[in-house]
Design a protein around this motif. Structure first.
Motif, PDB file in Angstrom:
ATOM      1  N   LEU A 141     -39.580  35.698 -13.596  1.00  0.00           N
ATOM      2  CA  LEU A 141     -39.621  34.927 -14.835  1.00  0.00           C
ATOM      3  C   LEU A 141     -40.260  33.562 -14.617  1.00  0.00           C
ATOM      4  O   LEU A 141     -41.031  33.076 -15.456  1.00  0.00           O
ATOM      5  CB  LEU A 141     -38.210  34.780 -15.410  1.00  0.00           C
ATOM      6  CG  LEU A 141     -37.560  36.076 -15.898  1.00  0.00           C
ATOM      7  CD1 LEU A 141     -36.138  35.815 -16.385  1.00  0.00           C
ATOM      8  CD2 LEU A 141     -38.392  36.718 -16.996  1.00  0.00           C
ATOM      9  N   PHE A 142     -39.960  32.942 -13.490  1.00  0.00           N
ATOM     10  CA  PHE A 142     -40.612  31.664 -13.177  1.00  0.00           C
ATOM     11  C   PHE A 142     -42.099  31.866 -12.938  1.00  0.00           C
ATOM     12  O   PHE A 142     -42.924  31.049 -13.352  1.00  0.00           O
ATOM     13  CB  PHE A 142     -39.968  31.030 -11.942  1.00  0.00           C
ATOM     14  CG  PHE A 142     -40.610  29.728 -11.534  1.00  0.00           C
ATOM     15  CD1 PHE A 142     -40.327  28.560 -12.219  1.00  0.00           C
ATOM     16  CD2 PHE A 142     -41.514  29.675 -10.482  1.00  0.00           C
ATOM     17  CE1 PHE A 142     -40.923  27.363 -11.860  1.00  0.00           C
ATOM     18  CE2 PHE A 142     -42.110  28.487 -10.114  1.00  0.00           C
ATOM     19  CZ  PHE A 142     -41.817  27.321 -10.804  1.00  0.00           C
TER      20      PHE A 142
ATOM     21  N   VAL B 200     -34.566  30.463 -20.829  1.00  0.00           N
ATOM     22  CA  VAL B 200     -34.859  31.820 -20.371  1.00  0.00           C
ATOM     23  C   VAL B 200     -34.101  32.132 -19.081  1.00  0.00           C
ATOM     24  O   VAL B 200     -33.467  33.196 -18.940  1.00  0.00           O
ATOM     25  CB  VAL B 200     -36.374  32.002 -20.162  1.00  0.00           C
ATOM     26  CG1 VAL B 200     -36.673  33.282 -19.377  1.00  0.00           C
ATOM     27  CG2 VAL B 200     -37.094  32.032 -21.504  1.00  0.00           C
ATOM     28  N   LEU B 201     -34.150  31.216 -18.125  1.00  0.00           N
ATOM     29  CA  LEU B 201     -33.465  31.437 -16.852  1.00  0.00           C
ATOM     30  C   LEU B 201     -31.953  31.505 -17.036  1.00  0.00           C
ATOM     31  O   LEU B 201     -31.268  32.293 -16.376  1.00  0.00           O
ATOM     32  CB  LEU B 201     -33.828  30.330 -15.856  1.00  0.00           C
ATOM     33  CG  LEU B 201     -35.311  30.275 -15.432  1.00  0.00           C
ATOM     34  CD1 LEU B 201     -35.552  29.108 -14.487  1.00  0.00           C
ATOM     35  CD2 LEU B 201     -35.737  31.598 -14.795  1.00  0.00           C
TER      36      LEU B 201
ATOM     37  N   SER C 124     -37.805  23.133 -21.263  1.00  0.00           N
ATOM     38  CA  SER C 124     -36.535  23.523 -21.889  1.00  0.00           C
ATOM     39  C   SER C 124     -36.525  25.012 -22.207  1.00  0.00           C
ATOM     40  O   SER C 124     -35.502  25.689 -22.053  1.00  0.00           O
ATOM     41  CB  SER C 124     -36.303  22.716 -23.172  1.00  0.00           C
ATOM     42  OG  SER C 124     -36.215  21.335 -22.905  1.00  0.00           O
ATOM     43  N   GLY C 125     -37.686  25.522 -22.666  1.00  0.00           N
ATOM     44  CA  GLY C 125     -37.777  26.957 -22.926  1.00  0.00           C
ATOM     45  C   GLY C 125     -37.561  27.770 -21.666  1.00  0.00           C
ATOM     46  O   GLY C 125     -36.845  28.780 -21.679  1.00  0.00           O
TER      47      GLY C 125
ATOM     48  N   SER D 157     -38.285  41.070 -22.549  1.00  0.00           N
ATOM     49  CA  SER D 157     -38.272  40.109 -23.658  1.00  0.00           C
ATOM     50  C   SER D 157     -38.207  38.679 -23.136  1.00  0.00           C
ATOM     51  O   SER D 157     -38.876  37.777 -23.663  1.00  0.00           O
ATOM     52  CB  SER D 157     -37.085  40.387 -24.584  1.00  0.00           C
ATOM     53  OG  SER D 157     -37.250  41.612 -25.263  1.00  0.00           O
ATOM     54  N   LEU D 158     -37.417  38.459 -22.103  1.00  0.00           N
ATOM     55  CA  LEU D 158     -37.346  37.124 -21.517  1.00  0.00           C
ATOM     56  C   LEU D 158     -38.675  36.726 -20.879  1.00  0.00           C
ATOM     57  O   LEU D 158     -39.051  35.551 -20.894  1.00  0.00           O
ATOM     58  CB  LEU D 158     -36.222  37.065 -20.475  1.00  0.00           C
ATOM     59  CG  LEU D 158     -34.796  37.128 -21.021  1.00  0.00           C
ATOM     60  CD1 LEU D 158     -33.787  37.146 -19.877  1.00  0.00           C
ATOM     61  CD2 LEU D 158     -34.514  35.950 -21.953  1.00  0.00           C
ATOM     62  N   MET D 159     -39.410  37.692 -20.331  1.00  0.00           N
ATOM     63  CA  MET D 159     -40.724  37.397 -19.776  1.00  0.00           C
ATOM     64  C   MET D 159     -41.686  36.960 -20.878  1.00  0.00           C
ATOM     65  O   MET D 159     -42.497  36.050 -20.684  1.00  0.00           O
ATOM     66  CB  MET D 159     -41.286  38.612 -19.038  1.00  0.00           C
ATOM     67  CG  MET D 159     -42.656  38.361 -18.414  1.00  0.00           C
ATOM     68  SD  MET D 159     -43.325  39.791 -17.526  1.00  0.00           S
ATOM     69  CE  MET D 159     -42.291  39.762 -16.059  1.00  0.00           C
ATOM     70  N   VAL D 160     -41.602  37.597 -22.042  1.00  0.00           N
ATOM     71  CA  VAL D 160     -42.411  37.168 -23.186  1.00  0.00           C
ATOM     72  C   VAL D 160     -42.137  35.706 -23.505  1.00  0.00           C
ATOM     73  O   VAL D 160     -43.062  34.913 -23.721  1.00  0.00           O
ATOM     74  CB  VAL D 160     -42.105  38.044 -24.420  1.00  0.00           C
ATOM     75  CG1 VAL D 160     -42.756  37.444 -25.673  1.00  0.00           C
ATOM     76  CG2 VAL D 160     -42.588  39.463 -24.210  1.00  0.00           C
TER      77      VAL D 160
END
Length: 464
Positions: free
Chosen positions: A362-363, A457-458, A452-453, A403-406
Motif C-alpha cells: 500500500l505504501f 488507508v494504512l 492524511s489519506g 480497494s485500499l490500494m485504489v
C-alpha cells in the motif's frame, strides 16, 4: 530487478539521471524566473518548458511541439471550462444569486462553523466533478463569503478546496478513483465506502484545521472579483433590488453537478450499454456540455430571476471574460509544461525504478503515484501509470486491500502540486496570491491531503 537492469545498462542509467536532473532544475528555474526576475508566469513557464525538453534530450522541435500540444489540450478542456465558469460566476454575482447564497451560508453559520460549512459544500460539489469545474463554480462563493463574513480568505478558501480535492482523489464516482477501480478490478461499492471513511478525517485536517494556519502564512486581501450589488451599494440598497430565489440559484449551481453525477452513475451501472438514455446521459454529463448548460440555465434562472433584461445579461456575460484572460494563458502554459515532462518519459523512468521493490504494497502504491505526480504534474497520469504498475500485485490481494490500494494511489496522485500543475496556477490566479504564498498554502494543503489519506488507508488495513 530495477537494480540489475540499471547496472547492465549504464548508458540507460545516465539517460535516466539526465531526465530527473532536467526536471528538477527546470522547476527551480521557473520558480526563480517568476519570484526573482519577476517574469510573468506565462512567459516563465513557456521558456522553462522548452528548456527542460531540450535539456532532457527531447530535441528543440519536439520540445516546442510537446509544449504546443499540451497547451492546446489544456485549453480544449480546462480552458473552455474556465471560460464558461467565469461567465456563470459573473452572472451569479450580477444577478444577486451569489448574494442570496452567501447571505444564507453566513446567516446560518457562525464564525467558528463557517469553515466547516464551506468544507462540506466543497465536498458535495466536488463529488462528481473534475476539480477545475468545482473550482470555477465555487470561486464566487468563496470570495463573497470571505468578503461578507470578514474572515481571512484562506480560512474560507482552504476548507472549500480541501473538500474539492479530497473528493478528486479518494471517492468514486469521481473520475480519478474510477480509473484506478477499473484498472485494478476493485469493488466499486467497497471502494466508495472506504473512500468516504478516509476522506472525512482527511478533509477535517487539511481543511478547517489547516486553514487557520494557512491564513497566518498568507494574510492576503480578498480579490476584487465578483463584486455584487450588495458590495457596491450596501445591504439595504441591494435588498430592494430583485434577486433570484434561493432554490432557483441552488438549482443553477447544482445543475452540472447532477448531470455529471448522472453520467458517472450510468458508467458504473451500465458501462457498455448503447441505450438512448445512456447515450443522452453521457452527452449531458460531459464536463463542457454540463457547464455550458449551466450558463444557459443561469441566463433563465439567475438573469431573469434577478430582473435583468437581455442587454444586462449580455453585458454581464461579456464582462466576465476579460479578467480571466491571464489565467487562461497561465493554465495553458502549465499544461504545456506538463506535456513536455510526460513526453520526456520521466514517468517510465520512475516506473522502472520502483518495479520489483520490496516495500509494503500500500505504501508502494502511494509512493509510485507520488513520484509520477511530482514529476509530471498530472494526477491522471499518476493514477493511470501507478495502477498499471500495481495491477499484477493487486490481482493477488483480497478485495478490501485492492480497494485500499485504489485509495492509496488516489492519495498519492494529489501530492505536492507545484509549477508543472495547471491547477496550481488556477488557484494562484483566482486567489491573487504569490507563487511562494501558493506553495505555503495550496501546495501544503495538497500534501496534507495526500499524507492524511495514506495514514487513513494504512490504519484501515490493520483492521480489515
Amino acid at each position: 530487478m530495477g537494480t540489475v537492469s540499471l547496472l547492465a545498462a549504464p548508458d540507460g542509467a545516465g539517460e535516466d539521471a539526465r531526465l530527473i536532473i532536467a526536471a528538477v532544475v527546470g522547476v527551480a528555474v521557473i520558480i526563480a524566473m517568476i519570484t526573482w526576475l519577476k517574469l510573468h508566469p506565462f512567459l516563465a513557464l513557456s521558456i522553462g518548458a522548452v528548456g527542460v525538453g531540450i535539456a532532457a534530450g527531447l530535441g528543440s522541435e519536439d520540445s516546442v511541439m510537446a509544449f504546443v500540444e499540451g497547451f492546446g489540450a489544456t485549453m480544449g478542456s480546462v480552458g473552455i471550462l474556465i471560460g464558461f465558469g467565469a461567465m456563470f460566476g459573473k452572472l451569479l454575482a450580477d444577478s444577486g444569486g451569489a448574494d442570496r447564497v452567501v447571505d444564507t451560508l453566513v446567516g446560518h453559520s457562525g464564525p467558528r462553523t463557517l469553515p466547516w460549512t464551506m468544507a462540506l459544500v466543497g465536498a458535495v460539489i466536488g463529488l462528481p466533478m473534475f476539480f477545475e469545474i468545482g473550482l470555477v463554480l465555487l470561486m464566487p462563493v468563496i470570495i463573497l463569503v470571505s468578503r461578507r463574513s470578514g474572515q481571512p480568505l484562506m480560512v474560507i478558501a482552504i476548507p472549500t478546496l480541501a473538500g474539492l480535492s479530497a473528493m478528486h482523489g479518494l471517492v468514486p464516482p469521481h473520475p480519478g478513483p474510477l480509473i484506478a477501480v477499473a484498472a485494478l478490478d476493485a469493488n466499486l461499492g467497497l471502494t466508495l465506502a472506504l473512500g468516504v471513511l478516509v476522506a472525512i478525517p482527511t478533509v477535517i485536517v487539511s481543511g478547517p484545521l489547516f486553514g487557520k494556519l494557512a491564513a497566518r502564512w498568507a494574510d492576503v486581501p480578498v480579490p476584487e472579483l465578483y463584486v455584487t450589488a450588495e458590495d457596491r451599494e450596501g445591504a439595504e440598497a441591494a435588498a430592494q433590488r430583485p434577486r433570484p430565489g434561493f432554490a432557483a440559484t441552488i438549482c443553477a449551481i447544482l445543475l452540472p453537478v447532477v448531470l455529471m453525477l448522472g453520467k458517472a452513475l450510468a458508467d458504473v451501472v451500465a458501462p457498455d450499454s448503447e441505450a438512448t438514455a445512456k447515450t443522452l446521459l453521457d452527452f449531458l454529463g460531459t464536463p463542457v456540455v454540463a457547464l455550458g448548460l449551466a450558463v444557459l440555465a443561469g441566463i433563465a434562472l439567475l438573469g431573469r430571476g434577478g430582473g435583468m433584461d437581455r442587454r444586462a445579461i449580455a453585458s454581464s456575460l461579456e464582462s466576465g471574460l476579460p479578467p480571466i484572460a491571464g489565467i487562461l494563458l497561465i493554465v495553458g502554459a502549465g499544461g504545456g509544461f506538463k506535456q513536455v515532462l510526460i513526453d520526456t518519459g520521466i514517468a517510465d523512468v520512475i516506473a522502472q525504478f520502483i518495479n520489483g521493490s520490496a516495500m509494503p504494497v500500500l505504501f508502494l502504491a502511494w509512493l509510485v503515484a507520488v513520484l509520477i505526480r511530482v514529476a509530471t504534474g498530472s494526477a491522471t497520469v499518476a493514477t493511470v501509470t501507478a495502477s498499471g504498475i500495481l495491477a499484477p500485485v493487486a490481482a493477488e490481494l483480497p478485495a478490501t486491500h485492492v480497494s485500499l490500494m485504489v485509495l492509496a494511489i488516489g492519495a498519492g496522485s494529489l501530492f505536492l502540486s507545484h509549477v508543472n500543475d495547471a491547477g496550481f496556477w488556477l488557484v494562484k490566479e483566482y486567489l491573487g496570491v504569490s507563487v511562494v504564498q501558493n506553495l505555503k498554502t495550496w501546495t501544503v494543503m495538497e500534501c496534507i491531503i495526500s499524507v492524511s489519506g495514506l495514514a487513513g488507508v494504512l490504519a484501515l488495513s490493520v483492521f480489515i
